[in-house]
Enzyme design. Structure first.
Site, PDB file in Angstrom:
ATOM      1  N   ASP A 336       5.691   0.064   3.485  1.00 50.55           N
ATOM      2  CA  ASP A 336       5.062  -0.264   2.530  1.00 50.55           C
ATOM      3  C   ASP A 336       5.617  -0.219   1.017  1.00 50.55           C
ATOM      4  OD1 ASP A 336       5.453   2.500   2.904  1.00 50.55           O
ATOM      5  OD2 ASP A 336       3.598   3.004   1.884  1.00 50.55           O
ATOM      6  N   GLU A 337       4.833  -0.604   0.090  1.00 47.41           N
ATOM      7  CA  GLU A 337       5.390  -0.479  -1.346  1.00 47.41           C
ATOM      8  C   GLU A 337       6.891  -0.832  -1.535  1.00 47.41           C
ATOM      9  OE1 GLU A 337       2.002   2.296  -3.232  1.00 47.41           O
ATOM     10  OE2 GLU A 337       3.646   3.563  -2.060  1.00 47.41           O
ATOM     11  N   VAL A 338       7.304  -1.921  -1.084  1.00 50.91           N
ATOM     12  CA  VAL A 338       8.901  -2.188  -1.301  1.00 50.91           C
ATOM     13  C   VAL A 338       8.796  -2.649  -2.962  1.00 50.91           C
ATOM     14  CG1 VAL A 338      10.998  -3.254  -0.783  1.00 50.91           C
ATOM     15  CG2 VAL A 338       9.299  -2.247   0.840  1.00 50.91           C
TER      16      VAL A 338
END
Lengths: 540, 550
Positions: A336-338
């Site tokens: 997630d959330e790269v």
């Protein structure tokens, strides 16, 4: 029990609730001896059976195993309290029997499990169904697998209550029960704040009291790396807050897994990458991408560096260890959330992008990283769970991948993910760390994971859901009281039939569940306004 | 220390914080070390360290001695050293010996001065069960320098706060030694009334938790425990004169009550920490539970000419009402030594009164017309006369004034509603003393760092003359009990309550959350080490010693 009779029971609850309200006493009257979560079929009468504390025992009818024997000890204590055994001994002394010789109706609970269970570990395919009958002083719990028997024992214990004269009693009851969803999870984040093993174990007890069956252990993140790796000890030596006291040693991890197994709970570890990995960089130099300002590295780091030929050998060795430590069939890989800004600043990455013909599409680089990682997990013969972004960014994953949906607009996302044929889990509705004033459990309670546009085949791909307690503002001081019984609302949503969804009807039962949890040692906070429990919480 | 020095010190914090933040995103705030909370009026600290040997260190009274001091020494010795030293033992004998060795070497090398005692000088005698009041002198001066430490105070109450500050200055170095920086402090509170309200009417809180909370209050120099002891849902106060009130009105009379000896213990525990216990018995509204044990106290409500079984506020039309109240509050005044009693007066709903024919007749007889606020005033005036006759001052919620009731001029009005700036201006214009609570309803939880909102609310931030401002005696944080009981009251109160405590103690210009944050993180970890489950409030991080239960 047929649909109709459950509705009748619900109606009775509503009536008792209203009569309580009109009687000027302001608090809602809790139920007595009614289970949480509500079983699939539940039929009960007012006919009471007393429990004979002196002779009371659990008896295995057929298959015996470690899991049952351990459960009998726990559940005996859950009924009669911490001093159950001493009390039991006293009750059996001749003098006592002479003084209080009062025969109870129920002397034993028979437990009948069909399949061998010694040493077994729960899975997505576990059969968790059971049936329970209480009539004429006879109690019988039958289950195909031991996992169902555990839930049956939990239900039985919840049926026991104290009569007005102080006796332990159980009403005549017939239950046939199985969960609506196979994956009923709870996420704890031990990176933003450390949670002691002691608290993790107590939380597993609380989960079992609500028939949740997956502990999603978000064990490391940007802020700290408390997992003590045997192959890479520097990860926690350098990456934990306090390496002497705030790490999970191999023994700690094994204890958590065994404690969970004995309660029918799977432990799914999450090692989130390539983002959310700042703390990895402290003990594993070169794992993270160096960020540049202008021509030079600026000393800060971004996601894992997919261009180095050291990254994937490290991950292979690391996850080989993870797979040997955590027996569960699934590993959660995060994803997630790269953030792409650091990758965009790094000249080596840019060259690699060119070489791979990704242009400026950094989602492709993320896909490349994830694909390599998934191949590693594949080679370890484990399934994987990922956060939704991996799919959103277009990475190709194995068809049996489980996609966890956590963002807003989850209805569209679930529709999309299941259309692509992936199994899915819902978390968006249940971020319990996101607190607000009042009875927010009603919002959690009324969110249904299958309430999106899709075919029956799509709906069937919903494995269940997870509530999340992210750790920014949570540690040993408040995690249990913040979780419970708000998490109980989610537990009922994931276990009970879809139409058991009316907060007003659930409320008297939820109050009983909270007070029951308090009596069993969990600091479950008030969630329904002013009121009380007969036994208040005591720090153990 | 001058304002300038304090600002310089704050500037140092500022730089420290930013260097931590720029390192990487979401890196935890680095806590301060050995910095006090709340910030003293004037605080000067140097880099020179004084080493303390926990085994031989002592507090030494110079001059006036008393029970309050002796008890405090025992507590503060434990607070300073006990858990620290246990930690050293836990990490292993080898390291402990090494620390000891290094310590001895340093003693021989005279690197740091050795601080052997804190001498405590109190000017006014403090023996004889003295009790704190609004007029207490809470000021103190503390000096630590070159192996000498002196605490001077006019009254013992100041000395208690000085001891608290001293213990907060003690920290452990990386090698595990106890040290204090050279420090010079002159301190006194900005406001005399720094209160915390707990509500034991909506959920019961056991005595043990109330005591633990008093410890937490002392760690933050809060000095008034406002005990909202009974309310609509339950009446846990055990009255000697009217035992039926708690027998019938508590949740469980066998376990969920405060006996006279419980209350004595709480008051004494508070007194020894310089904390006043101000009881609130809220009437005429919020009194539903009273009726259970005192039949006829409340107005009966009517629907269409007949009683409907519901009850409203206290019934002011009956003589028996005030006879009962007089006897009841006489007992309250004998149980609670504080100079003030809080008599409530909030949220009186008129609909039940309006429905009751006897109340209607009384309104006519008194010439009140349809103005039920006059009936409320009549009730309050009678009640205030009773409290007056007992020689006690009274606190009331703002509605009593809002409804135009005339009250004694020394009444303290607590402002709790929205629009508090206007209300404070209005109340002080009428010449009443006032307390602010509106900003600090800590039971109203939200996600994240809400302590910053509490921290930046200033009770003087309303339009008014200096004379009006000087009528502000302080404020109170409130932890109302709808969703709070023994399972969560302490983590929800702390350290969010600490933000309010600093606002009420420290100078007005100590008001930047960014500057306060490293100190607040240290304060939280210090409270955790001293046994209070103070929850995280500034994002990710870790305390060296996590909370381990009681």
């Amino acid at each position: 029990m047929v649909e109709g009779s459950r509705k009748m029971v619900s109606l009775l609850f509503v009536l008792s609730l209203f009569s309580a309200l009109s009687a000027a006493k302001l608090s809602v009257t809790p139920t007595k001896g009614v289970p949480w979560p509500m079983p699939m079929d539940y039929k009960t009468t007012g006919k009471q059976n007393t429990v004979d504390a002196a002779s009371f025992r659990f008896t295995t009818r057929s298959v015996e195993c470690d899991i049952l024997l351990d459960a009998y000890v726990r559940y005996r204590e859950a009924i009669f309290g911490r001093n159950a055994d001493r009390f039991h001994a006293m009750r059996q002394s001749p003098k006592f029997v002479q003084m209080f010789s009062q025969e109870g109706d129920i002397g034993e609970v028979s437990v009948d499990v069909s399949k061998p269970c010694q040493g077994s570990y729960p899975s997505l395919e576990s059969d968790e169904s059971y049936s329970l009958s209480v009539a004429n002083g006879q109690v019988m719990i039958s289950a195909q697998e031991v996992w169902g028997a555990l839930w049956g024992l939990e239900t039985f214990v919840q049926l026991v209550y104290k009569s007005d004269t102080g006796e332990y009693v159980v009403n005549d009851t017939i239950i046939s029960d199985k969960p609506r969803f196979a994956h009923r999870g709870l996420l704890l984040d031990t990176s933003r704040h450390f949670l002691s093993t002691r608290i993790l174990l107590r939380n597993l007890d609380a989960m079992a009291q609500n028939k949740l069956n997956v502990f999603h252990w978000h064990i490391v993140d940007d802020q700290s790396f408390p997992y003590e790796s045997m192959a890479f000890p520097e990860l926690s030596n350098k990456g934990s807050y306090f390496p002497e006291s705030q790490v999970y040693t191999p023994t700690d991890v094994a204890e958590v897994i065994e404690f969970a197994r004995l309660r029918g709970i799977r432990v799914v570890a999450e090692f989130d990458s390539p983002g959310h990995t700042q703390s990895w960089g402290l003990g594993q130099k070169g794992f993270l991408t160096e960020c540049y300002s202008g021509e030079k590295p600026d000393g800060s780091y971004g996601p894992a560096d997919p261009t180095l030929n050291t990254t994937f050998p490290f991950l292979k060795q690391f996850f080989a260890e993870v797979a040997s430590v955590f027996p569960d069939q699934y590993i959660h890989l995060g994803g997630d959330e790269v953030s792409f800004t650091c990758w965009q600043s790094n000249p080596v990455i840019k060259d690699f992008m060119q070489k791979m013909s990704y242009g400026t599409n950094y989602a492709k680089l993320e896909g490349y990283y994830m694909q390599n990682l998934l191949d590693i997990i594949n080679s370890l013969k484990r399934g994987y769970i990922i956060w939704q972004e991996v799919i959103d960014n277009g990475a190709k994953v194995r068809p049996d991948t489980v996609v966890e949906v956590w963002k807003g607009g989850w209805e569209e996302e679930m529709e999309k993910v299941t259309k692509q044929g992936y199994k899915t889990l819902l978390a968006s509705c249940w971020y319990l760390n996101d607190i607000s004033y009042g009875s927010d459990w009603t919002t959690y309670y009324t969110c249904d994971p299958q309430k999106f546009n899709g075919t029956d085949a799509q709906k069937a791909l919903v494995m269940g859901g997870e509530l999340a307690m992210w750790g920014e503002y949570v540690d040993d001081t408040n995690v249990l009281s913040r979780l419970w019984p708000r998490a109980s609302a989610v537990a009922e949503r994931l276990w009970s039939p879809k139409d058991v969804n009316f907060p007003l009807v659930a409320q008297p039962r939820l109050i009983e569940q909270r007070c029951r949890m308090i009596r069993r040692g969990i600091p479950a906070e008030p969630v329904t306004g002013p009121g009380t429990c007969p036994v208040e919480y005591r720090e153990p | 220390m001058t304002g300038g020095t304090m600002k310089m010190l704050l500037f140092l914090f500022w730089g420290f914080l930013f260097s931590a933040v720029s390192q990487a995103q979401e890196i935890p705030t680095a806590p301060s070390r050995g910095q006090p909370w709340p910030m003293p009026m004037s605080y000067k600290a140097g880099g020179q360290l004084n080493t303390i040997d926990a085994a031989t260190f002592r507090f030494a009274t110079q001059g006036n001695d008393c029970d309050i001091l002796r008890e405090a020494y025992i507590r503060y010795r434990e607070a300073a050293f006990k858990q620290h030293s246990e930690r050293l033992l836990v990490v292993g004998p080898l390291r402990f010996r090494q620390n000891n060795l290094r310590f001895m070497q340093q003693l021989r090398g005279q690197e740091n001065a050795l601080l052997q005692q804190l001498s405590v000088q109190v000017s006014t005698p403090c023996e004889g069960r003295i009790y704190p009041s609004l007029e207490s002198d809470e000021s103190y001066a503390l000096d630590v320098s070159g192996g000498q430490a002196t605490l001077k105070a006019q009254e013992v109450w100041g000395a208690l706060w000085g001891l608290e500050t001293f213990v907060q200055l003690v920290y452990t170095t990386n090698s595990g030694e106890f040290v204090v920086n050279d420090t010079s402090i002159t301190d006194k509170p900005r406001f005399v009334h720094r209160g915390m309200l707990l509500d034991t009417g909506r959920h019961f809180l056991p005595k043990r938790t109330l005591l633990q909370n008093l410890d937490a209050m002392a760690q933050n120099k809060l000095n008034v425990f406002h005990w909202h002891i009974v309310d609509d849902p339950s009446f846990p106060y055990e009255s000697r004169a009217f035992p039926e009130l708690s027998n019938k009105g508590s949740f469980y009379p066998g376990s969920h009550i405060y006996t006279p000896s419980d209350i004595q213990e709480i008051i004494e525990f508070a007194r020894l920490r310089g904390i006043r216990v101000m009881a609130e018995f809220d009437t005429p509204g919020h009194a539903r539970s009273w009726e259970e044990g005192q039949k006829g106290f409340l107005s009966e409500c009517y629907s269409g000419g007949t009683r409907n079984g519901m009850y409203g506020p206290a019934d002011p039309t009956k003589n028996s009402t005030f006879t009962f109240l007089k006897e009841f509050f006489t007992e309250v005044a004998s149980v609670f030594p504080d100079q003030y009693i809080h008599v409530g007066g909030d949220e009186v709903n008129f609909t039940c009164w309006q429905s009751n024919p006897a109340v209607g007749d009384f309104m006519q007889k008194m010439g009140f017309g349809d103005n039920y606020a006059k009936l409320e005033e009549y009730y309050m005036q009678n009640l205030l006369d009773i409290i007056n006759s007992l020689g006690r001052g009274y606190m009331i919620w703002q509605e009593v004034i809002d409804n135009g009731a005339k009250v004694r001029e020394d009444t303290v009005v607590m402002v709790w509603k929205g629009g508090w700036q206007k209300e404070m201006a209005n109340v002080t214009k009428q010449g009443y003393h006032t307390l602010l609570s509106s900003c600090w309803y800590l039971n109203l939880i939200t996600y994240g760092e809400d302590w910053k909102t509490f921290y930046t609310c200033d009770p003087h931030a309303f339009d008014g003359t200096d004379a009006q401002k000087s009528l502000v005696m302080g404020g109170e944080l409130a932890m109302w009990g709808e969703y709070v009981d023994d399972t969560n009251v302490l983590p929800l109160s702390w350290p969010r309550g600490s933000a309010v405590a600093e606002r009420l103690w420290s100078p007005q210009d100590v008001n930047s959350p960014v500057l306060a944050e490293p100190r607040l993180v240290e304060q939280r970890c210090r409270m955790v080490r001293r046994g209070i489950p103070a929850q995280p409030i500034s994002g990710a991080g870790g305390c060296p010693e996590e909370f381990g239960g009681n």
